[in-house]
Design a protein around this motif. Sequence first.
Motif, PDB file in Angstrom:
ATOM      1  N   SER A 269       0.847  -1.196   0.000  1.00  0.00           N
ATOM      2  CA  SER A 269       0.000   0.000   0.000  1.00  0.00           C
ATOM      3  C   SER A 269       0.883   1.247   0.000  1.00  0.00           C
ATOM      4  N   ARG A 270       0.278   2.407  -0.307  1.00  0.00           N
ATOM      5  CA  ARG A 270       1.019   3.673  -0.255  1.00  0.00           C
ATOM      6  C   ARG A 270       1.504   3.954   1.159  1.00  0.00           C
ATOM      7  N   LEU A 271       0.714   3.553   2.148  1.00  0.00           N
ATOM      8  CA  LEU A 271       1.106   3.770   3.542  1.00  0.00           C
ATOM      9  C   LEU A 271       2.365   2.985   3.876  1.00  0.00           C
ATOM     10  N   LEU A 272       2.422   1.730   3.440  1.00  0.00           N
ATOM     11  CA  LEU A 272       3.592   0.896   3.700  1.00  0.00           C
ATOM     12  C   LEU A 272       4.820   1.445   2.983  1.00  0.00           C
ATOM     13  N   ARG A 273       4.639   1.851   1.724  1.00  0.00           N
ATOM     14  CA  ARG A 273       5.768   2.410   0.972  1.00  0.00           C
ATOM     15  C   ARG A 273       6.237   3.731   1.579  1.00  0.00           C
ATOM     16  N   PHE A 274       5.292   4.502   2.139  1.00  0.00           N
ATOM     17  CA  PHE A 274       5.651   5.742   2.821  1.00  0.00           C
ATOM     18  C   PHE A 274       6.561   5.454   4.016  1.00  0.00           C
ATOM     19  N   VAL A 275       6.175   4.474   4.815  1.00  0.00           N
ATOM     20  CA  VAL A 275       6.966   4.117   6.001  1.00  0.00           C
ATOM     21  C   VAL A 275       8.358   3.629   5.594  1.00  0.00           C
ATOM     22  N   GLU A 276       8.441   2.816   4.558  1.00  0.00           N
ATOM     23  CA  GLU A 276       9.733   2.314   4.083  1.00  0.00           C
ATOM     24  C   GLU A 276      10.621   3.459   3.604  1.00  0.00           C
ATOM     25  N   GLN A 277      10.025   4.421   2.895  1.00  0.00           N
ATOM     26  CA  GLN A 277      10.805   5.572   2.410  1.00  0.00           C
ATOM     27  C   GLN A 277      11.271   6.443   3.568  1.00  0.00           C
ATOM     28  N   ALA A 278      10.419   6.622   4.574  1.00  0.00           N
ATOM     29  CA  ALA A 278      10.796   7.407   5.753  1.00  0.00           C
ATOM     30  C   ALA A 278      11.940   6.735   6.507  1.00  0.00           C
ATOM     31  N   MET A 279      11.890   5.416   6.637  1.00  0.00           N
ATOM     32  CA  MET A 279      12.978   4.681   7.293  1.00  0.00           C
ATOM     33  C   MET A 279      14.271   4.806   6.499  1.00  0.00           C
ATOM     34  N   HIS A 280      14.170   4.746   5.170  1.00  0.00           N
ATOM     35  CA  HIS A 280      15.346   4.883   4.304  1.00  0.00           C
ATOM     36  C   HIS A 280      16.021   6.246   4.508  1.00  0.00           C
ATOM     37  N   LEU A 281      15.220   7.317   4.533  1.00  0.00           N
ATOM     38  CA  LEU A 281      15.773   8.661   4.745  1.00  0.00           C
ATOM     39  C   LEU A 281      16.380   8.797   6.134  1.00  0.00           C
ATOM     40  N   ALA A 282      15.703   8.244   7.133  1.00  0.00           N
ATOM     41  CA  ALA A 282      16.195   8.339   8.509  1.00  0.00           C
ATOM     42  C   ALA A 282      17.560   7.650   8.651  1.00  0.00           C
ATOM     43  N   ARG A 283      17.723   6.499   8.004  1.00  0.00           N
ATOM     44  CA  ARG A 283      19.005   5.783   8.069  1.00  0.00           C
ATOM     45  C   ARG A 283      20.128   6.586   7.427  1.00  0.00           C
ATOM     46  N   ARG A 284      19.792   7.384   6.404  1.00  0.00           N
ATOM     47  CA  ARG A 284      20.800   8.210   5.740  1.00  0.00           C
ATOM     48  C   ARG A 284      21.161   9.441   6.567  1.00  0.00           C
ATOM     49  N   ALA A 285      20.232   9.887   7.425  1.00  0.00           N
ATOM     50  CA  ALA A 285      20.409  11.176   8.102  1.00  0.00           C
ATOM     51  C   ALA A 285      21.008  11.075   9.501  1.00  0.00           C
ATOM     52  N   VAL A 286      20.650  10.039  10.251  1.00  0.00           N
ATOM     53  CA  VAL A 286      21.064   9.990  11.659  1.00  0.00           C
ATOM     54  C   VAL A 286      21.601   8.605  12.017  1.00  0.00           C
ATOM     55  N   ALA A 287      22.289   8.558  13.144  1.00  0.00           N
ATOM     56  CA  ALA A 287      22.791   7.285  13.665  1.00  0.00           C
ATOM     57  C   ALA A 287      21.627   6.455  14.216  1.00  0.00           C
ATOM     58  N   ARG A 288      21.906   5.212  14.515  1.00  0.00           N
ATOM     59  CA  ARG A 288      20.845   4.308  14.979  1.00  0.00           C
ATOM     60  C   ARG A 288      20.282   4.743  16.328  1.00  0.00           C
ATOM     61  N   TYR A 289      21.187   5.175  17.238  1.00  0.00           N
ATOM     62  CA  TYR A 289      20.762   5.599  18.572  1.00  0.00           C
ATOM     63  C   TYR A 289      21.284   6.997  18.852  1.00  0.00           C
ATOM     64  N   SER A 290      20.629   7.700  19.765  1.00  0.00           N
ATOM     65  CA  SER A 290      20.989   9.091  20.054  1.00  0.00           C
ATOM     66  C   SER A 290      22.330   9.214  20.775  1.00  0.00           C
ATOM     67  N   SER A 291      22.690   8.213  21.578  1.00  0.00           N
ATOM     68  CA  SER A 291      23.974   8.246  22.295  1.00  0.00           C
ATOM     69  C   SER A 291      24.343   6.827  22.729  1.00  0.00           C
TER      70      SER A 291
END
Length: 273
Positions: free
Chosen positions: A7-29
């Motif tokens: 679904s578009r909702l599932l693909r949205f979540v996958e794309q958001a996770m992809h961007l998050a992995r490119r932008a920040v580390a796995r954990y805050s500290s």
Amino acid sequence: MEALPKSRLLRFVEQAMHLARRAVARYSSEFSKRRYTLHQHIALLCLKVRKNTTYRTLLDELIEMPRVRSALGLEEIPSPSTLCKAFNRLDMTVWRVLLNLSVTLLSTNGVVGIDASGFDRSHASKHYTKRTKLTIQQLKVTLLVDTRANAIIDVHVTTTRKHDSKIAPSLIKRNTEEVAILLGDKGYDDQKIRALAREDGVRPVIKHREFSPLHKAWNARLDANLYGQRSQNETVNSRLKRKYGAFVRSRHWWKQFRELVVGCLTHNIDKTL
């Protein structure tokens, strides 16, 4: 039985996770409890804005979304306070990095429009505000929008009535690499803006305020087809309000600013689908 398509909702979540992995580390500290990752927090916060709902309602619906939970890598549902605290911790810099990354996923052409719109700082029905003669304060939100992809390149938010001509220079300076042609209405008619744009290699296509026949002549020489693309700004402003709400839910101004940037990021992710 054939597998159901995504679904578009599932693909949205996958794309958001992809961007998050490119932008920040796995954990805050290194002292993090490591119960949930920053990637999961970012994706859930984007999903909340996309569904235009509250933390509690989102997490309640997530119980019945096994495929979405799988895409997020969630083994258990976080509490509403966990997401609320994550939103407080994630700095505006992180959201701006994510917004910039989301633009790279879209096919832009460098023809960019600039325009401002108002978002209510609290929610009340029109009937109630009319009967009580209540005035709702607004945030002034200025967007840089690519006319081909309808992608939001940058956003400026203020609680004041600052004039458009005072806001545009900072947006131009931050985005000279993404902007080749800048389209603006008469609110951005300022020689300083035109000069700044040309110095940075940006062609300004901005209507003049008509104080003399010369100004009318200059406006008549504008490329109508090119300038007409500025209407894409109105489209994006309308889409943000219709899909994600014409008001912000946060009570503090700095959280309201972040909420609007997350809304712009959510819009860009939606456009990639």
